[in-house]
Scaffold this motif. Structure first.
Motif, PDB file in Angstrom:
ATOM      1  N   TYR A   3       0.861  -1.177   0.000  1.00 14.15           N
ATOM      2  CA  TYR A   3       0.000   0.000   0.000  1.00 14.15           C
ATOM      3  C   TYR A   3       0.900   1.231   0.000  1.00 14.15           C
ATOM      4  N   HIS A  10     -14.306  -5.112   5.257  1.00 13.97           N
ATOM      5  CA  HIS A  10     -14.746  -6.282   4.491  1.00 13.97           C
ATOM      6  C   HIS A  10     -14.621  -7.527   5.364  1.00 13.97           C
ATOM      7  N   THR A  47      -4.400  -2.301  10.935  1.00 16.60           N
ATOM      8  CA  THR A  47      -5.480  -3.245  10.635  1.00 16.60           C
ATOM      9  C   THR A  47      -6.556  -2.986  11.690  1.00 16.60           C
ATOM     10  N   HIS A  77     -13.218  -6.161   9.033  1.00 14.78           N
ATOM     11  CA  HIS A  77     -11.919  -5.499   9.251  1.00 14.78           C
ATOM     12  C   HIS A  77     -11.492  -4.720   8.026  1.00 14.78           C
ATOM     13  N   LYS A 131       3.339   0.521   3.123  1.00 18.65           N
ATOM     14  CA  LYS A 131       3.009  -0.627   3.988  1.00 18.65           C
ATOM     15  C   LYS A 131       3.082  -1.896   3.160  1.00 18.65           C
TER      16      LYS A 131
HETATM   17  O1  LIG Z   1      -4.007  -4.358   5.174  1.00 18.29           O
HETATM   18  C1  LIG Z   1      -4.440  -4.882   6.197  1.00 18.29           C
HETATM   19  O2  LIG Z   1      -4.022  -4.565   7.320  1.00 18.29           O
HETATM   20  C2  LIG Z   1      -5.526  -5.906   6.103  1.00 18.29           C
HETATM   21  C3  LIG Z   1      -5.479  -6.697   4.823  1.00 18.29           C
HETATM   22  C4  LIG Z   1      -6.692  -7.544   4.615  1.00 18.29           C
HETATM   23  O3  LIG Z   1      -7.660  -7.427   5.288  1.00 18.29           O
HETATM   24  C5  LIG Z   1      -6.718  -8.569   3.549  1.00 18.29           C
HETATM   25  O4  LIG Z   1      -5.783  -8.642   2.743  1.00 18.29           O
HETATM   26  O5  LIG Z   1      -7.698  -9.344   3.490  1.00 18.29           O
END
Ligand SMILES: O=C(O)CCC(=O)C(=O)O
Ligand SMILES: [Fe+2]
Length: 272
Positions: free
Chosen positions: A169, A178, A216, A250, A260
């Motif tokens: 990211y 989600h 997260t 989350h 990130k």
């Molecule tokens: O980026 C995050 O901390 C969570 C990533 C996530 O929820 C996912 O890849 O399913």
């Protein structure tokens, strides 16, 4: 949106009466623009009213204790939450492993996708603005060692795990709230559920220190995990009876400075 008009009121009662899962109802409400916490709360309230059974927390497979010996390494437990089931670990990966994983993926990143609820096909969406690369399960010695470590830590068979995904990211990138499981009511879930069954738990491993942002977040549980190199957050959302935990909603919060890098492991009910 944070209020239900008569049409939504009827829609909620109708969907609960038809036996739709809470998760699928919440997802439909998120798609329609409702605030996540509001959607979650509305469904829970209406479900109680309609007599739908709540998620039952059964035993979490992760071992007890402050330290867990996982295959080849002693991992530290930093925090645990019972509802939803969340465990935060430190020292899951070494600094060198994190650096190697990032270096190997940097050159071959593609924009992340999600699974289309109707077709089951992968698609690029605005809600998931990371880029990623995937490893085949146990594709080489390093990946296999990490897979074995994670299988020991999650106390779940290696054979039930999907291949690991690395995500990057940049500033502003995020993954909006989600669920990681396949919504049982979505036609697009059928093909995924047919191989390996439902996803039951996730491990998100942090590969670098993020300058600012990028936590997260579990918005309905009020939990926030700060990314830190070598640490990981585990969460479990399907019990042995096949119920799915709505509190596992989350998100990856937007990165506000720096970048990130994470690696994600999803595990299934059965061999995958
Ligand atoms: O980026 C995050 O901390 C969570 C990533 C996530 O929820 C996912 O890849 O399913
Ligand atoms: Fe996720």
């Amino acid at each position: 949106m944070t209020s239900l008009d008569d049409r939504w009121h009827a829609w909620l009662l109708d969907n609960l009466a038809r036996g739709c899962s809470h998760e699928s109802i919440v997802i439909a409400m998120l798609d329609a623009g409702f605030e996540p916490a509001f959607a979650q709360q509305s469904v829970a309230t209406y479900a109680r009213f309609a007599g739908v059974p709540a998620y039952q927390y059964d035993a979490c497979p992760v071992a007890a204790g402050n330290r867990i010996y996982a295959h080849d390494r002693e991992v530290e437990v930093i925090a645990r939450c019972a509802k939803p089931q969340v465990v935060v670990f430190d020292k899951v990966l070494t600094d060198e492993e994190c650096a190697t994983l990032i270096a190997r993926c940097r050159a071959r990143m593609n924009r992340s996708t999600i699974i289309d609820p109707n077709s089951g096909a992968e698609q690029v969406i605005a809600e998931r603005t990371s880029s990623g690369a995937a490893f085949a399960r146990c594709e080489d010695e390093l990946i296999e060692r990490i897979e074995r470590r994670l299988a020991a830590l999650m106390a779940w068979p290696l054979e039930n795990g999907e291949g690991m995904q690395v995500l990057r990211y940049g500033v502003g990138a995020q993954y909006t709230p989600h669920f990681d499981y396949f919504p049982p009511q979505d036609p697009g879930s059928a093909a995924h559920l047919a191989t390996g069954g439902q996803r039951v738990a996730t491990m998100v491993l942090y590969l670098n220190d993020v300058e600012a942002g990028g936590a997260t977040v579990f918005p309905d549980a009020g939990i926030e995990v700060a990314p830190r190199r070598g640490r990981a957050v585990y969460f479990r959302y399907a019990n042995a009876a096949g119920q799915l935990d709505p509190l596992s909603l989350h998100a990856g919060a937007p990165v506000t400075a720096g970048e990130k890098w994470i690696m994600t492991k999803w595990v299934r009910e059965r061999r995958y």
